[in-house]
Design an enzyme around this catalytic site. Sequence first.
Site, short mmCIF file in Angstrom:
data_model
loop_
_atom_site.label_atom_id
_atom_site.label_comp_id
_atom_site.label_asym_id
_atom_site.label_seq_id
_atom_site.Cartn_x
_atom_site.Cartn_y
_atom_site.Cartn_z
CG HIS A 1 -93.48 31.60 146.00
ND1 HIS A 1 -93.22 32.94 146.20
CD2 HIS A 1 -94.62 31.34 146.68
CE1 HIS A 1 -94.15 33.47 146.96
NE2 HIS A 1 -95.02 32.52 147.26
CB CYS B 1 -98.12 33.96 145.33
SG CYS B 1 -98.89 32.99 146.65
CG ASP C 1 -89.62 33.41 144.97
OD1 ASP C 1 -90.63 33.45 144.25
OD2 ASP C 1 -89.68 33.38 146.21
#
EC number: 6.3.5.5
Length: 360
Positions: free
Chosen positions: A329, A244, A331
Amino acid sequence: MKRYLVLENGSVYAGEGFGSLKPVVGELVFNTGMSGYQESITDLSYHGQILTFTYPLIGNYGINRDDFESLKPAASAIVTHEIARRPSNWRSQMSIAEWAEAMDLPGLTGIDTRALTKELRDYGVMKATIVDEVTETTVADLQATQLSNQQVAEVTTKTTYVNPTEGVSIAMIDFGLKNSILRALSKRGVNVMVFPADVDAKTILDMNPDGVLLSNGPGDPESVEGVLDVIRTLQDRLPLMGICLGHQLFSLANGAETYKLKFGHRGFNHAVRNFTNGRVDFTSQNHGYAVSAESIVGTNLEITHEEINDHTVEGVRLKNRPAFSVQFHPDAAPGPHDAEYLFDQFLEMIAEEKKGASHA
């Protein structure tokens, strides 16, 4: 209590206040996710922003102790069409209204978020304020307000800390990291050392990590001072991954440029094409700036990922070093876990680098 959302362009939306009733000013943005409101509100990438949810019902599964991305709300305020009065989930500990009040977070409900989102798509994100009363000077005062451009300095850790394990050691520079990145690395047995955003390269190298990760974070990447030389030094010595804001800073450090998107990417349904293998992943995203594809020409970077809808750059890598970054992302939290494999690729990159060093 009746309260008002006033936009920089003069538009006014009336709703009911909940949580904290203090006045607030911030950049007004929207998130298209159908779930994950708790993670979004506590995502430090939203620091200083008023967060509008396009999904009409927010809070239906309450607030729980496990899904925080930081300890406190990161958004300055939240705007909804409707909040659930009676949340229902076995993990729920309180309603979103109760949590907002406990956390001093202003909220506004009863807003036509569809109309508001269409306005932001037409005019772009803009400053907004939530007030008890609209006066003759409200809009002029809002237009004259200067928002902070030091968001990273305001959210980064002030001290270095370690999540010790016996595994691979990664130095993470914290520009406003999400807890989900730490969780993704922890479940892979990674020893994570987290450093403040203003860390120098020598401090990191003295800790002898195996790799470096540049975290997500809020704001304009060009406002983050002193980090580009640090990134250039580290990428020449160690495998590196950016996420990001970390992706944007990595790109700037290698000669690319960034620009502000009209209304950004904030949601969990962004389709991204991986040019290296043709794979398409649905991804979690939260950013208002992007890397210019044209500016990459003539640099040592190459584009690896692209957003399918608007063709913005979603990933780059160095041609001659084990270093790459992605705008989205991997994650997730919340969102699809399609791209989580990128953490494994990063660890494989580190293993290959260590193997090569041992044979040198």
